[in-house]
Design a protein around this motif. Sequence first.
Motif, PDB file in Angstrom:
ATOM      1  N   CYS A  13       0.852  -1.182   0.000  1.00 17.11           N
ATOM      2  CA  CYS A  13       0.000   0.000   0.000  1.00 17.11           C
ATOM      3  C   CYS A  13       0.893   1.239   0.000  1.00 17.11           C
ATOM      4  CB  CYS A  13      -0.952   0.006   1.191  1.00 17.11           C
ATOM      5  SG  CYS A  13      -0.143   0.122   2.798  1.00 17.11           S
ATOM      6  N   GLY A  14       0.314   2.347  -0.383  1.00 20.51           N
ATOM      7  CA  GLY A  14       1.034   3.611  -0.385  1.00 20.51           C
ATOM      8  C   GLY A  14       0.092   4.737  -0.024  1.00 20.51           C
ATOM      9  N   GLY A  15       0.562   5.648   0.815  1.00 17.21           N
ATOM     10  CA  GLY A  15      -0.277   6.738   1.276  1.00 17.21           C
ATOM     11  C   GLY A  15       0.133   8.087   0.717  1.00 17.21           C
ATOM     12  N   VAL A  16      -0.863   8.954   0.498  1.00 12.90           N
ATOM     13  CA  VAL A  16      -0.646  10.327   0.060  1.00 12.90           C
ATOM     14  C   VAL A  16      -1.384  11.235   1.040  1.00 12.90           C
ATOM     15  CG1 VAL A  16      -1.059  12.010  -1.784  1.00 12.90           C
ATOM     16  CG2 VAL A  16      -0.478   9.650  -2.366  1.00 12.90           C
ATOM     17  N   VAL A  76     -13.393  12.244  11.950  1.00 12.93           N
ATOM     18  CA  VAL A  76     -12.869  12.095  13.308  1.00 12.93           C
ATOM     19  C   VAL A  76     -11.425  11.612  13.164  1.00 12.93           C
ATOM     20  CG1 VAL A  76     -13.097  10.856  15.496  1.00 12.93           C
ATOM     21  CG2 VAL A  76     -15.149  11.553  14.226  1.00 12.93           C
ATOM     22  N   ALA A  77     -10.506  12.297  13.822  1.00 13.04           N
ATOM     23  CA  ALA A  77      -9.076  11.997  13.672  1.00 13.04           C
ATOM     24  C   ALA A  77      -8.776  10.516  13.878  1.00 13.04           C
ATOM     25  CB  ALA A  77      -8.255  12.830  14.644  1.00 13.04           C
ATOM     26  N   GLY A  78      -8.041   9.942  12.908  1.00  6.46           N
ATOM     27  CA  GLY A  78      -7.609   8.548  12.997  1.00  6.46           C
ATOM     28  C   GLY A  78      -8.645   7.533  12.545  1.00  6.46           C
ATOM     29  N   THR A  79      -9.788   7.995  12.018  1.00  4.45           N
ATOM     30  CA  THR A  79     -10.822   7.087  11.514  1.00  4.45           C
ATOM     31  C   THR A  79     -11.010   7.327  10.022  1.00  4.45           C
ATOM     32  OG1 THR A  79     -12.718   8.568  11.793  1.00  4.45           O
ATOM     33  CG2 THR A  79     -12.025   7.286  13.726  1.00  4.45           C
ATOM     34  N   GLY A  80     -11.855   6.521   9.385  1.00  4.72           N
ATOM     35  CA  GLY A  80     -12.113   6.742   7.969  1.00  4.72           C
ATOM     36  C   GLY A  80     -12.906   5.616   7.357  1.00  4.72           C
ATOM     37  N   TYR A  81     -12.639   5.372   6.070  1.00  5.85           N
ATOM     38  CA  TYR A  81     -13.337   4.305   5.357  1.00  5.85           C
ATOM     39  C   TYR A  81     -12.375   3.570   4.445  1.00  5.85           C
ATOM     40  CZ  TYR A  81     -13.544   7.592   1.389  1.00  5.85           C
ATOM     41  OH  TYR A  81     -13.233   8.471   0.378  1.00  5.85           O
ATOM     42  N   PHE A  82     -12.750   2.352   4.102  1.00  2.00           N
ATOM     43  CA  PHE A  82     -11.999   1.514   3.175  1.00  2.00           C
ATOM     44  C   PHE A  82     -12.959   1.136   2.058  1.00  2.00           C
ATOM     45  CE2 PHE A  82      -9.535  -2.683   2.560  1.00  2.00           C
ATOM     46  CZ  PHE A  82      -8.614  -2.073   1.725  1.00  2.00           C
ATOM     47  N   ASN A 107      -8.093   0.098  -5.013  1.00  2.00           N
ATOM     48  CA  ASN A 107      -8.771  -0.001  -3.718  1.00  2.00           C
ATOM     49  C   ASN A 107      -8.140   1.045  -2.813  1.00  2.00           C
ATOM     50  OD1 ASN A 107     -10.271  -2.608  -4.198  1.00  2.00           O
ATOM     51  ND2 ASN A 107      -8.185  -3.224  -4.666  1.00  2.00           N
ATOM     52  N   ASN A 108      -8.952   1.737  -2.023  1.00  2.00           N
ATOM     53  CA  ASN A 108      -8.343   2.767  -1.194  1.00  2.00           C
ATOM     54  C   ASN A 108      -8.997   2.917   0.162  1.00  2.00           C
ATOM     55  OD1 ASN A 108     -10.365   5.066  -1.345  1.00  2.00           O
ATOM     56  ND2 ASN A 108     -10.012   4.697  -3.515  1.00  2.00           N
ATOM     57  N   MET A 109      -8.188   3.429   1.073  1.00  2.00           N
ATOM     58  CA  MET A 109      -8.616   3.743   2.424  1.00  2.00           C
ATOM     59  C   MET A 109      -8.344   5.225   2.633  1.00  2.00           C
ATOM     60  SD  MET A 109      -7.227   2.213   6.059  1.00  2.00           S
ATOM     61  CE  MET A 109      -7.750   0.522   5.717  1.00  2.00           C
ATOM     62  N   LEU A 110      -9.348   5.952   3.098  1.00  3.53           N
ATOM     63  CA  LEU A 110      -9.169   7.352   3.413  1.00  3.53           C
ATOM     64  C   LEU A 110      -9.250   7.510   4.926  1.00  3.53           C
ATOM     65  CD1 LEU A 110     -10.150  10.425   1.586  1.00  3.53           C
ATOM     66  CD2 LEU A 110     -10.953  10.298   3.940  1.00  3.53           C
ATOM     67  N   ILE A 111      -8.224   8.167   5.479  1.00  2.00           N
ATOM     68  CA  ILE A 111      -8.175   8.402   6.926  1.00  2.00           C
ATOM     69  C   ILE A 111      -8.248   9.903   7.177  1.00  2.00           C
ATOM     70  CG2 ILE A 111      -6.786   8.177   9.027  1.00  2.00           C
ATOM     71  CD1 ILE A 111      -7.877   5.499   7.974  1.00  2.00           C
ATOM     72  N   ARG A 130      -8.592  20.959   6.076  1.00  2.00           N
ATOM     73  CA  ARG A 130      -8.944  19.557   6.288  1.00  2.00           C
ATOM     74  C   ARG A 130      -7.737  18.722   5.860  1.00  2.00           C
ATOM     75  NH1 ARG A 130     -11.767  15.864   2.383  1.00  2.00           N
ATOM     76  NH2 ARG A 130     -12.895  14.308   3.572  1.00  2.00           N
ATOM     77  N   LEU A 131      -7.377  17.722   6.657  1.00  2.00           N
ATOM     78  CA  LEU A 131      -6.236  16.868   6.341  1.00  2.00           C
ATOM     79  C   LEU A 131      -6.694  15.416   6.296  1.00  2.00           C
ATOM     80  CD1 LEU A 131      -3.101  16.582   5.984  1.00  2.00           C
ATOM     81  CD2 LEU A 131      -3.031  16.163   8.468  1.00  2.00           C
ATOM     82  N   VAL A 132      -6.355  14.731   5.207  1.00  2.77           N
ATOM     83  CA  VAL A 132      -6.665  13.318   5.048  1.00  2.77           C
ATOM     84  C   VAL A 132      -5.456  12.592   4.469  1.00  2.77           C
ATOM     85  CG1 VAL A 132      -9.151  13.704   4.692  1.00  2.77           C
ATOM     86  CG2 VAL A 132      -7.633  13.568   2.709  1.00  2.77           C
ATOM     87  N   THR A 133      -5.425  11.299   4.683  1.00  2.00           N
ATOM     88  CA  THR A 133      -4.444  10.446   4.001  1.00  2.00           C
ATOM     89  C   THR A 133      -5.231   9.463   3.145  1.00  2.00           C
ATOM     90  OG1 THR A 133      -3.042  10.511   5.965  1.00  2.00           O
ATOM     91  CG2 THR A 133      -2.445   8.958   4.257  1.00  2.00           C
ATOM     92  N   LEU A 134      -4.847   9.359   1.891  1.00  2.00           N
ATOM     93  CA  LEU A 134      -5.450   8.404   0.977  1.00  2.00           C
ATOM     94  C   LEU A 134      -4.454   7.279   0.748  1.00  2.00           C
ATOM     95  CD1 LEU A 134      -7.815   7.685  -0.904  1.00  2.00           C
ATOM     96  CD2 LEU A 134      -6.581   8.886  -2.710  1.00  2.00           C
TER      97      LEU A 134
END
Length: 182
Positions: free
Chosen positions: A83-86, A139-145, A106-110, A173-177
């Motif tokens: 996996c790789g995050g941006v 909410v910090a540290g949560t997200g979806y897959f 496939n991605n997870m956003l945090i 707003r800050l997210v990691t994909l």
Amino acid sequence: MKLAPINGSTRLWSVKDIWPQELVDQVLAIDWMAEPVIRSPGDMLYRRTVQPQHYQCIQAVEQHMHNLIPEINQITNSNFTRCGGVWNLCEPGYISYIHHDGELPNNMLIYWHAPDASYGTTFYNSSSDTDILHEFKSVAGTGYFMLNHTDADGHRPLQYHGTQKPVPANSWRLVTLWNFFP
């Protein structure tokens, strides 16, 4: 880590308790507005890519995510190997209209930071903004897959989603994909 299917789906999952709270707090302590901008062709209006890899806590976040791949595979019945995050910093005016990701990975956003919890992502049953499937709170540290790969029969369901509430002035707003690959 807690991955829970949304409405019985095998393609959309809520993500919680993925990192220790101490690590989340370290990420939130970074002065994100001072991070240098990395422009890329995929950047959207009012969204910039930042590369904070020089922070020890970011390295720990990335290592932790890589270590979770076997558990993610077991829960989602997947076969990811990497996996790789941006990291994306969304500035005032940022909005993501309802869309689907087509053939993207496939991605997870945090979520890490937002003006309030209402700046999460809404998923829809169709392209209509009244046809809501699920609303994820920021909410910090949560997200979806979100699993975007084709089924065994070659079918790729479209998952409509967006963040239609613009980031207000004097906020961000800050997210990691995270993209996941077999």
